[in-house]
Design an enzyme around this catalytic site. Structure first.
Site, PDB file in Angstrom:
ATOM      1  N   ASP A  13      -6.891   4.154  -4.681  1.00 36.08           N
ATOM      2  CA  ASP A  13      -7.575   3.984  -3.387  1.00 36.08           C
ATOM      3  C   ASP A  13      -8.194   5.363  -3.127  1.00 36.08           C
ATOM      4  OD1 ASP A  13      -7.708   1.915  -0.992  1.00 36.08           O
ATOM      5  OD2 ASP A  13      -7.369   3.856  -0.053  1.00 36.08           O
TER       6      ASP A  13
ATOM      7  N   LYS B  75       0.872  -1.180   0.000  1.00 42.54           N
ATOM      8  CA  LYS B  75       0.000   0.000   0.000  1.00 42.54           C
ATOM      9  C   LYS B  75       0.904   1.222   0.000  1.00 42.54           C
ATOM     10  CE  LYS B  75      -4.404   0.674  -0.020  1.00 42.54           C
ATOM     11  NZ  LYS B  75      -5.511  -0.193  -0.433  1.00 42.54           N
TER      12      LYS B  75
HETATM   13  P1  NDP Z   1     -12.870   7.535  -3.125  1.00 43.39           P
HETATM   14  O1  NDP Z   1     -11.802   8.530  -2.901  1.00 43.39           O
HETATM   15  O2  NDP Z   1     -13.367   7.292  -4.500  1.00 43.39           O
HETATM   16  O3  NDP Z   1     -14.130   7.859  -2.200  1.00 43.39           O
HETATM   17  C1  NDP Z   1     -14.029   7.967  -0.828  1.00 43.39           C
HETATM   18  C2  NDP Z   1     -15.374   8.421  -0.291  1.00 43.39           C
HETATM   19  O4  NDP Z   1     -15.343   8.346   1.124  1.00 43.39           O
HETATM   20  C3  NDP Z   1     -15.704   9.861  -0.641  1.00 43.39           C
HETATM   21  O5  NDP Z   1     -17.083   9.988  -0.775  1.00 43.39           O
HETATM   22  C4  NDP Z   1     -15.200  10.633   0.571  1.00 43.39           C
HETATM   23  O6  NDP Z   1     -15.887  11.860   0.785  1.00 43.39           O
HETATM   24  C5  NDP Z   1     -15.494   9.650   1.681  1.00 43.39           C
HETATM   25  N1  NDP Z   1     -14.519   9.786   2.773  1.00 43.39           N
HETATM   26  C6  NDP Z   1     -13.170   9.692   2.679  1.00 43.39           C
HETATM   27  N2  NDP Z   1     -12.594   9.892   3.868  1.00 43.39           N
HETATM   28  C7  NDP Z   1     -13.616  10.131   4.718  1.00 43.39           C
HETATM   29  C8  NDP Z   1     -13.680  10.420   6.087  1.00 43.39           C
HETATM   30  N3  NDP Z   1     -12.569  10.510   6.826  1.00 43.39           N
HETATM   31  N4  NDP Z   1     -14.919  10.578   6.640  1.00 43.39           N
HETATM   32  C9  NDP Z   1     -16.037  10.488   5.888  1.00 43.39           C
HETATM   33  N5  NDP Z   1     -16.033  10.222   4.577  1.00 43.39           N
HETATM   34  C10 NDP Z   1     -14.848  10.044   4.004  1.00 43.39           C
HETATM   35  O7  NDP Z   1     -12.309   6.171  -2.492  1.00 43.39           O
HETATM   36  P2  NDP Z   1     -12.791   4.679  -2.783  1.00 43.39           P
HETATM   37  O8  NDP Z   1     -14.248   4.639  -3.021  1.00 43.39           O
HETATM   38  O9  NDP Z   1     -11.866   4.103  -3.781  1.00 43.39           O
HETATM   39  O10 NDP Z   1     -12.432   3.978  -1.399  1.00 43.39           O
HETATM   40  C11 NDP Z   1     -13.353   3.893  -0.314  1.00 43.39           C
HETATM   41  C12 NDP Z   1     -12.916   2.802   0.635  1.00 43.39           C
HETATM   42  O11 NDP Z   1     -12.850   1.551  -0.070  1.00 43.39           O
HETATM   43  C13 NDP Z   1     -11.520   2.961   1.256  1.00 43.39           C
HETATM   44  O12 NDP Z   1     -11.530   2.389   2.547  1.00 43.39           O
HETATM   45  C14 NDP Z   1     -10.617   2.118   0.353  1.00 43.39           C
HETATM   46  O13 NDP Z   1      -9.455   1.698   1.014  1.00 43.39           O
HETATM   47  C15 NDP Z   1     -11.562   0.952   0.083  1.00 43.39           C
HETATM   48  N6  NDP Z   1     -11.295   0.142  -1.088  1.00 43.39           N
HETATM   49  C16 NDP Z   1     -11.154   0.703  -2.330  1.00 43.39           C
HETATM   50  C17 NDP Z   1     -10.927  -0.093  -3.422  1.00 43.39           C
HETATM   51  C18 NDP Z   1     -10.837   0.465  -4.791  1.00 43.39           C
HETATM   52  O14 NDP Z   1     -10.706  -0.329  -5.722  1.00 43.39           O
HETATM   53  N7  NDP Z   1     -10.962   1.759  -4.994  1.00 43.39           N
HETATM   54  C19 NDP Z   1     -10.767  -1.546  -3.291  1.00 43.39           C
HETATM   55  C20 NDP Z   1     -11.024  -2.051  -1.963  1.00 43.39           C
HETATM   56  C21 NDP Z   1     -11.244  -1.213  -0.921  1.00 43.39           C
HETATM   57  P3  NDP Z   1     -15.522  13.187  -0.045  1.00 43.39           P
HETATM   58  O15 NDP Z   1     -16.133  13.006  -1.397  1.00 43.39           O
HETATM   59  O16 NDP Z   1     -16.168  14.307   0.713  1.00 43.39           O
HETATM   60  O17 NDP Z   1     -14.037  13.284  -0.079  1.00 43.39           O
HETATM   61  O1  2IT Z   2      -7.842  -1.898  -0.981  1.00 43.80           O
HETATM   62  C1  2IT Z   2      -7.760  -2.375  -2.137  1.00 43.80           C
HETATM   63  O2  2IT Z   2      -7.917  -3.584  -2.347  1.00 43.80           O
HETATM   64  C2  2IT Z   2      -7.512  -1.452  -3.249  1.00 43.80           C
HETATM   65  N1  2IT Z   2      -7.452  -0.250  -3.015  1.00 43.80           N
HETATM   66  C3  2IT Z   2      -7.319  -1.977  -4.628  1.00 43.80           C
HETATM   67  C4  2IT Z   2      -5.917  -2.491  -4.814  1.00 43.80           C
HETATM   68  C5  2IT Z   2      -5.563  -2.855  -6.238  1.00 43.80           C
HETATM   69  O3  2IT Z   2      -4.369  -3.110  -6.432  1.00 43.80           O
HETATM   70  O4  2IT Z   2      -6.414  -2.892  -7.121  1.00 43.80           O
END
Ligand code: NDP
Ligand code: 2IT
Length: 446
Positions: free
Chosen positions: A166, A126
């Site tokens: 992420d 990460k």
């Molecule tokens: P994005 O940046 O696309 O979206 C994050 C969302 O969460 C936004 O709506 C943001 O609000 C909100 N957010 C972020 N931090 C906070 C906080 N401290 N309090 C409240 N709301 C918050 O990220 P992802 O959708 O990619 O990721 C979301 C989660 O999923 C994370 O935990 C990530 O590690 C996990 N994840 C992501 C993967 C991926 O493929 N992208 C894979 C597996 C897990 P705002 O719009 O106001 O910033």
């Molecule tokens: O938390 C996760 O699994 C991710 N942010 C995606 C990692 C990846 O390499 O696609």
């Protein structure tokens, strides 16, 4: 002598006292896998367990850049390469002001168990930076990404370390980092995933985490005689995970009542529909705007500073960030009749909230299982890049469904039951641990 995790817990709490998120995940992991280790003498090599908890390498670098107003800016960049036993280091980059070593070590360790659980050839890492894309213009995001790539290009490598997105890192940021990395390396390589289709990305990578989460939920419901068509869901977040979780939930006939962002929660008791979701995508993903705009356009409720967990629902899908669902939130959900919780985010529920779900017989899917769809499609993107081919959306979707099914079955097989319900959390930790342990054991001590 029975395996005792306590000395490891104490050693880690002493050594890493200030890394609270990392300690949280270590505590929870050891708690869940200890019964399996005690029953299986083949898994009792303390050396392997200790090495599993220590990242292979931590790289930390200065990112200095000049913004479009001519002002000097300074950020910190990191890559925590956690484990290479199962494949090249693989895991996202996060750009958020809260990024620090504790958060990246927790995410890196989670990633090692998650990637193991997929059954694919994926090591774990990460990385990211304390940079906030939301505070900057598109031009400055590009400038930052190029400065990041200038320090990082020698780390990204299709056979050694393949980052993805992420929080705060979407196709846009991957595009800027990938382009500049290729410039510095003087070659085009598949050293990132989450690329745009034009740059060699995979169909369905943006959707994969959210869709995969709902494929997991589909199986939880089926196995427990629950019908999606009769259920309501509250989702947190409005990023790529939350939005595509919402899209798939609507397709399954689930009534989605909330989405949220860092400012508050959007509530729609009648249930979101495709039109509203399309506008949410436009505001949150394309324009990077505020959820209030959505509430205004459709005359919906927006509760500033609130989370979705105070509103009654059958299914809770935390898809925003770590520790966003506390024990108190869990209590409210349970009191209001929630039956299913599946994590789209990484570690969104505190350990206390999870304990309460288990005690009360709530069906609970931990992120390392239910959000593994994203990294799985990243593995498919790597495979397509190696082949120099593109698979159709239907092909990728089918492979994603199969992978989520495999993960689900592992959780059931290794988890057994608790209070008459499948113990997915023990299953996910144990199955992830077992494959990684075997690989590390047969590769020797180093
Ligand atoms: P994005 O940046 O696309 O979206 C994050 C969302 O969460 C936004 O709506 C943001 O609000 C909100 N957010 C972020 N931090 C906070 C906080 N401290 N309090 C409240 N709301 C918050 O990220 P992802 O959708 O990619 O990721 C979301 C989660 O999923 C994370 O935990 C990530 O590690 C996990 N994840 C992501 C993967 C991926 O493929 N992208 C894979 C597996 C897990 P705002 O719009 O106001 O910033
Ligand atoms: O938390 C996760 O699994 C991710 N942010 C995606 C990692 C990846 O390499 O696609």
């Amino acid at each position: 002598m029975a395996f005792d995790p306590q000395p490891i817990v104490e050693e880690f709490h002493d050594k890493y006292t200030h890394q609270k998120e990392f300690l949280q995940v270590v505590d929870s992991f050891l708690n869940k896998v200890t019964p399996f280790i005690r029953e299986n003498p083949d898994y009792q090599d303390r050396g392997v367990i200790l090495r599993m908890l220590e990242p292979d390498q931590i790289i930390s670098f200065r990112v200095s850049w000049v913004d479009s107003e001519g002002k000097e800016q300074l950020n910190r960049g990191y890559r925590v390469q956690f484990n290479r036993a199962l494949g090249p280091y693989k895991g996202g980059l996060r750009f958020h002001p809260s990024v620090n070593l504790s958060i990246l070590k927790f995410l890196g360790f989670e990633q090692s168990l998650k990637n193991s659980l997929t059954g694919l050839q994926l090591g774990a890492a990460k990385g990211g930076s304390d940079f906030n894309p939301g505070d900057h213009s598109d031009l400055d995001v590009m400038r930052f990404c190029q400065a990041f790539a200038a320090e990082f290009f020698h780390i990204a490598n299709s056979e050694a370390d393949v980052p993805a997105g992420d929080i705060g890192v979407s196709e846009r940021e991957i595009g800027y980092i990938f382009g500049y990395t290729n410039k510095l390396k003087r070659k085009f390589s598949g050293s990132f995933t989450g690329k745009s289709l034009e740059s060699g990305g995979s169909c369905l990578r943006p959707q994969a985490t959210g869709y995969g989460c709902l494929y997991f939920v589909e199986q939880m419901l089926r196995d427990n005689d629950l019908k999606p068509g009769k259920m309501t869901a509250n989702i947190s977040g409005a990023g790529s995970v939350a939005i595509y979780a919402c899209e798939k939930a609507l397709e399954m006939g689930i009534k989605v009542q909330t989405l949220s962002d860092s400012r508050g929660v959007l509530v729609d008791k009648k249930g979101l529909d495709e039109e509203k979701l399309a506008f949410i995508k436009e505001v949150k993903m394309e324009k990077r705007g505020k959820m209030e705009e959505v509430a205004e356009k459709f005359g919906l409720e927006f509760e500033k500073g609130k989370k979705p967990w105070g509103y009654a629902c059958d299914i809770a899908l935390p898809c925003a960030t770590q520790n966003e669902l506390s024990e108190e939130d869990a209590e409210k959900l349970i009191d209001n009749g929630c039956k299913v919780v599946a994590e789209g985010a990484n570690m969104p529920c505190t350990n206390e909230a999870v304990d309460l779900f288990m005690k009360e017989g709530i069906l609970y899917a931990p992120g390392k299982a239910s959000n593994a769809g994203g990294v799985s499609v990243s593995a498919f993107e790597m495979a397509q890049n190696r082949l120099g081919m593109r698979w159709s959306a239907e092909e990728v979707d089918e492979k994603l469904r199969q992978t989520m099914k495999h993960i689900y079955q592992q959780c059931v097989e290794y988890g057994g039951k608790i209070n008459g319900k499948p113990n997915y959390v023990t299953g996910a930790n144990t199955a992830g641990f077992a494959r990684l342990y075997r690989a590390m054991k047969n590769q020797g001590v180093f």
